[in-house]
Design a protein around this motif. Structure first.
Motif, short mmCIF file in Angstrom:
data_model
loop_
_atom_site.label_atom_id
_atom_site.label_comp_id
_atom_site.label_asym_id
_atom_site.label_seq_id
_atom_site.Cartn_x
_atom_site.Cartn_y
_atom_site.Cartn_z
N THR A 3 39.15 50.23 42.81
CA THR A 3 38.34 49.38 43.68
C THR A 3 36.85 49.54 43.36
O THR A 3 36.08 48.57 43.45
N LEU A 4 36.46 50.75 42.98
CA LEU A 4 35.06 51.01 42.64
C LEU A 4 34.73 50.60 41.20
O LEU A 4 33.57 50.71 40.78
N GLY A 5 35.73 50.17 40.46
CA GLY A 5 35.49 49.74 39.09
C GLY A 5 35.42 50.86 38.08
O GLY A 5 34.81 50.71 37.02
N VAL A 6 36.05 51.98 38.41
CA VAL A 6 36.02 53.14 37.53
C VAL A 6 37.31 53.19 36.71
O VAL A 6 38.41 53.12 37.25
N ASP A 7 37.16 53.31 35.41
CA ASP A 7 38.29 53.52 34.50
C ASP A 7 38.28 54.99 34.11
O ASP A 7 37.37 55.43 33.39
N PRO A 8 39.25 55.78 34.56
CA PRO A 8 39.24 57.22 34.26
C PRO A 8 39.22 57.52 32.77
O PRO A 8 38.79 58.59 32.35
N ALA A 9 39.67 56.57 31.95
CA ALA A 9 39.69 56.78 30.50
C ALA A 9 38.34 56.50 29.86
O ALA A 9 38.16 56.78 28.67
N GLN A 10 37.40 55.94 30.63
CA GLN A 10 36.08 55.62 30.08
C GLN A 10 35.01 56.24 30.97
O GLN A 10 34.67 55.71 32.04
N ASP B 90 59.20 39.45 35.48
CA ASP B 90 60.27 39.46 34.48
C ASP B 90 59.94 38.58 33.27
O ASP B 90 60.29 38.92 32.14
N TYR B 91 59.29 37.45 33.52
CA TYR B 91 59.07 36.51 32.43
C TYR B 91 58.16 37.11 31.36
O TYR B 91 57.11 37.66 31.66
N GLN B 92 58.59 37.01 30.10
CA GLN B 92 57.89 37.64 28.99
C GLN B 92 56.88 36.68 28.36
O GLN B 92 57.22 35.57 27.95
N LEU B 93 55.64 37.13 28.28
CA LEU B 93 54.58 36.32 27.68
C LEU B 93 54.51 36.53 26.17
O LEU B 93 54.86 37.60 25.66
N ILE B 94 54.02 35.52 25.46
CA ILE B 94 53.70 35.67 24.05
C ILE B 94 52.61 36.73 23.88
O ILE B 94 52.64 37.53 22.94
N GLN B 95 51.67 36.72 24.79
CA GLN B 95 50.53 37.64 24.74
C GLN B 95 50.58 38.52 26.00
O GLN B 95 49.96 38.22 27.01
N PRO B 96 51.33 39.63 25.95
CA PRO B 96 51.49 40.47 27.14
C PRO B 96 50.16 41.01 27.66
O PRO B 96 49.21 41.21 26.90
N VAL B 97 50.11 41.24 28.96
CA VAL B 97 48.93 41.84 29.57
C VAL B 97 48.96 43.35 29.27
O VAL B 97 49.99 44.00 29.45
N PRO B 98 47.84 43.92 28.81
CA PRO B 98 47.82 45.37 28.52
C PRO B 98 48.17 46.19 29.77
O PRO B 98 47.79 45.84 30.88
N GLU B 99 48.89 47.27 29.56
CA GLU B 99 49.29 48.12 30.68
C GLU B 99 48.08 48.79 31.35
O GLU B 99 48.19 49.26 32.49
N SER B 100 46.97 48.85 30.67
CA SER B 100 45.77 49.47 31.24
C SER B 100 45.15 48.61 32.35
O SER B 100 44.36 49.11 33.16
N VAL B 101 45.49 47.32 32.39
CA VAL B 101 44.97 46.44 33.44
C VAL B 101 45.77 46.69 34.71
O VAL B 101 47.00 46.76 34.69
N GLN B 102 45.05 46.81 35.83
CA GLN B 102 45.70 47.20 37.08
C GLN B 102 45.58 46.13 38.15
O GLN B 102 44.77 45.21 38.07
N GLY B 103 46.39 46.30 39.20
CA GLY B 103 46.26 45.57 40.44
C GLY B 103 46.20 44.06 40.30
O GLY B 103 46.89 43.44 39.48
N ILE B 104 45.35 43.45 41.11
CA ILE B 104 45.23 42.00 41.14
C ILE B 104 44.64 41.47 39.83
O ILE B 104 44.88 40.31 39.45
N ASP B 105 43.89 42.31 39.11
CA ASP B 105 43.35 41.88 37.81
C ASP B 105 44.48 41.65 36.81
O ASP B 105 44.39 40.74 35.98
#
Length: 302
Positions: free
Chosen positions: A55-62, A139-154
């Motif tokens: 929510t604060l916009g913090v990525d623990p990996a960065q 379930d539906y598979q995209l041609i261009q999957p969303v990266p697992e690093s993207v969270q929540g509503i984003d």
């Protein structure tokens, strides 16, 4: 003055900010227990912390994403973040409405179930305590999957944006040809978890590469052999580049001009290239550039 988004905090600054974050986390724990306690099982506290950081916009990996928080009152920043997330749920609902208007009438279980699940979950999205969790069952598979690093509503917004590009692409083809190709490449596509865009995009690119109308979708055996000759001696990267050069004309023919449209087709080219190389080595492209599976009564395949 805008905060420096690139600098790293000193150890002392990190310690100060950590203290502020832990204080806010304790407040969250008290709110979660409705004032009973700030002591919770470790796994719950970790979930609350992950939600708080997201929510604060913090990525623990960065580490640099911590810098904008230093020296600021975190509580109003957190409340503003919650409001932003709730506005994003409204954006997701609007995307679903647009998606439903643009999606061809396809009786695909995984597609329909995914969209229904996301829509229902938006009303239950917990932006205060578990904002980092991805709403809905996808379930539906995209041609261009969303990266697992993207969270929540984003994650949901990016998924829906990419799904909308795929449905917009499919909507450019005659319905009877679309269904005939899907039935030909996989008769179980209505019940199975498969990509609808993969066989359609492959044939459209193949036809465009040959200078034919991609909206026809049907590839003759002679055209399949012509494609085999073109790809026979090419490295996968050369195949990918050749397909990518065809994307511009395909997008123009289909009147597709959004950035997401091009991104989807480029991702498709990257997916197709090694499959084409493998099929070409076997001397048979029919599993990449499929054929129609049901008789077309309204017009001939060609």
């Amino acid at each position: 003055m805008k905060p420096d988004l690139t600098r790293l905090l000193t150890q002392a600054e990190n310690d100060d900010l950590r203290t502020e974050l832990l204080a806010l986390l304790r407040m969250q724990a008290v709110a979660y227990t409705q004032g009973d306690s700030d002591s919770l099982p470790a796994e719950v506290m970790l979930e609350l912390l992950a939600s708080l950081l997201y929510t604060l916009g913090v990525d623990p990996a960065q580490s640099q994403t911590l810098a904008p928080l230093y020296g600021r009152d975190l509580r109003p920043l957190y409340e503003a973040g919650c409001r932003t997330l709730l506005r994003k749920t409204d954006q997701a609902r609007a995307l679903i409405q647009a998606l439903c208007r643009e999606t061809p009438p396809l009786d695909c279980m995984s597609l329909n179930d995914t969209v229904r699940s996301i829509l229902a979950s938006l009303d239950r999205y917990d932006a205060r305590f578990f904002a980092h969790r991805v709403p809905g069952e996808i379930d539906y598979q995209l041609i261009q999957p969303v990266p697992e690093s993207v969270q929540g509503i984003d994650y949901i917004l990016l998924y829906l944006s990419r799904l909308r590009a795929e449905m917009r692409f499919l909507s450019r083809f005659p319905q009877h040809r679309l269904l005939a190709l899907l039935d030909g490449t996989n008769p179980g596509w209505r019940e199975e978890i498969v990509s609808l865009c993969l066989p359609v995009g492959a044939n459209a690119l193949g036809l465009a590469l040959l200078g034919e109308d991609p909206r026809r979708l049907h590839i003759r055996e002679s055209e399949r052999q012509a494609l085999l000759q073109r790809f026979a001696s090419l490295h996968p990267l050369d195949i990918e580049n050749r397909l990518m050069r065809t994307c511009t004309s395909l997008l123009d023919t289909l009147d597709l001009h959004e950035v997401q449209d091009a991104d989807m087709l480029l991702a498709l080219c990257r997916d197709l290239a090694p499959r084409i190389r493998s099929a070409a080595d076997a001397g048979d492209l029919s599993h990449v550039f499929g054929g129609f599976g049901v008789p077309v009564t309204s017009c001939s395949p060609d």
